[in-house]
Design a protein around this motif. Sequence first.
Motif, mmCIF file in Angstrom:
data_model
loop_
_atom_site.group_PDB
_atom_site.id
_atom_site.type_symbol
_atom_site.label_atom_id
_atom_site.label_comp_id
_atom_site.label_asym_id
_atom_site.label_seq_id
_atom_site.Cartn_x
_atom_site.Cartn_y
_atom_site.Cartn_z
ATOM 1 N N GLN A 198 0.727 5.308 1.019
ATOM 2 C CA GLN A 198 -0.024 6.348 1.708
ATOM 3 C C GLN A 198 0.666 7.686 1.480
ATOM 4 O OE1 GLN A 198 -0.524 6.074 6.030
ATOM 5 N NE2 GLN A 198 -2.564 6.969 5.849
ATOM 6 N N PHE A 210 0.840 -1.190 0.000
ATOM 7 C CA PHE A 210 0.000 0.000 0.000
ATOM 8 C C PHE A 210 0.877 1.242 0.000
ATOM 9 C CE2 PHE A 210 -4.110 -1.941 0.796
ATOM 10 C CZ PHE A 210 -3.760 -3.156 1.356
ATOM 11 N N PRO A 246 -4.482 5.007 2.861
ATOM 12 C CA PRO A 246 -3.698 4.048 2.069
ATOM 13 C C PRO A 246 -4.420 3.667 0.773
ATOM 14 C CG PRO A 246 -3.659 3.441 4.385
ATOM 15 C CD PRO A 246 -4.692 4.528 4.244
ATOM 16 N N ARG A 269 -4.032 0.654 -2.302
ATOM 17 C CA ARG A 269 -3.339 -0.578 -2.655
ATOM 18 C C ARG A 269 -2.663 -0.441 -4.015
ATOM 19 N NH1 ARG A 269 -6.343 -6.374 -3.146
ATOM 20 N NH2 ARG A 269 -6.846 -5.484 -5.198
#
Lengths: 111, 119
Positions: free
Chosen positions: A42, A40, A48, A50
Amino acid sequence: VVMTQSPLSLPVTLGQPASISCKSSQSLVYSDGNTYLSWFQQRPGQSPRRLIYKVSNRDSGVPDRFSGSGSGTDFTLKISRVEADDVGVYYCMEGTHWPPTFGQGTKVEIK
Amino acid sequence: EVQLVESGGGLVQPGGSLILSCSASGFTFSSFAMHWVRQTPGKGLQHLSTISSDSTRKYYVDSVRGRFTVSRDNSKNTLYLQMDSLRTEDTAVYYCVKEAGIPSQFDYWGQGTLVTVSS
């Protein structure tokens, strides 16, 4: 299961490659033969997102400069040429065992 | 487009309660299991709870079992997290997360809602 990422901080020059390691304390191969390891991203101030699932499968819309590899207990996320948009924290997550567990995160920043 | 919108966060005193909601759209909510994940500066991302698509199965991690209750209303496309007996260490951003059709595989996250437990 403990997920250990390294490094925790990764300063990178624009256009250069970057690599993040994720190691699990147990094998992530599930009884169905799949390995449920995801990555993930962020970005600052965001939730987040994927990037990669089942070790090496890119999600829709993810640039092909992101790639995932590995097996068993050792996994790697690679960015072939870092762009400014890639700044953020990257997490690996295993979904083979209960509960799903995340790595500590690797902060990617531009030098 | 999948959208998950959490609400209900805020400041609460230790021992207090709070209910978080997550409104879902852009997919058939009743077909997917859903999860709650929280994020703290100190402990990073922590999975808390899972609820099956039909609410028959609910799972909790040890740190919240007996204090938190997950539920959903498929007619309203909404996921809930009832949080009781809150502790200072429950201070975090709480995310609603959609399962990708495979157990424990997360594909979409909400924007998160901040819960602060403090006197």
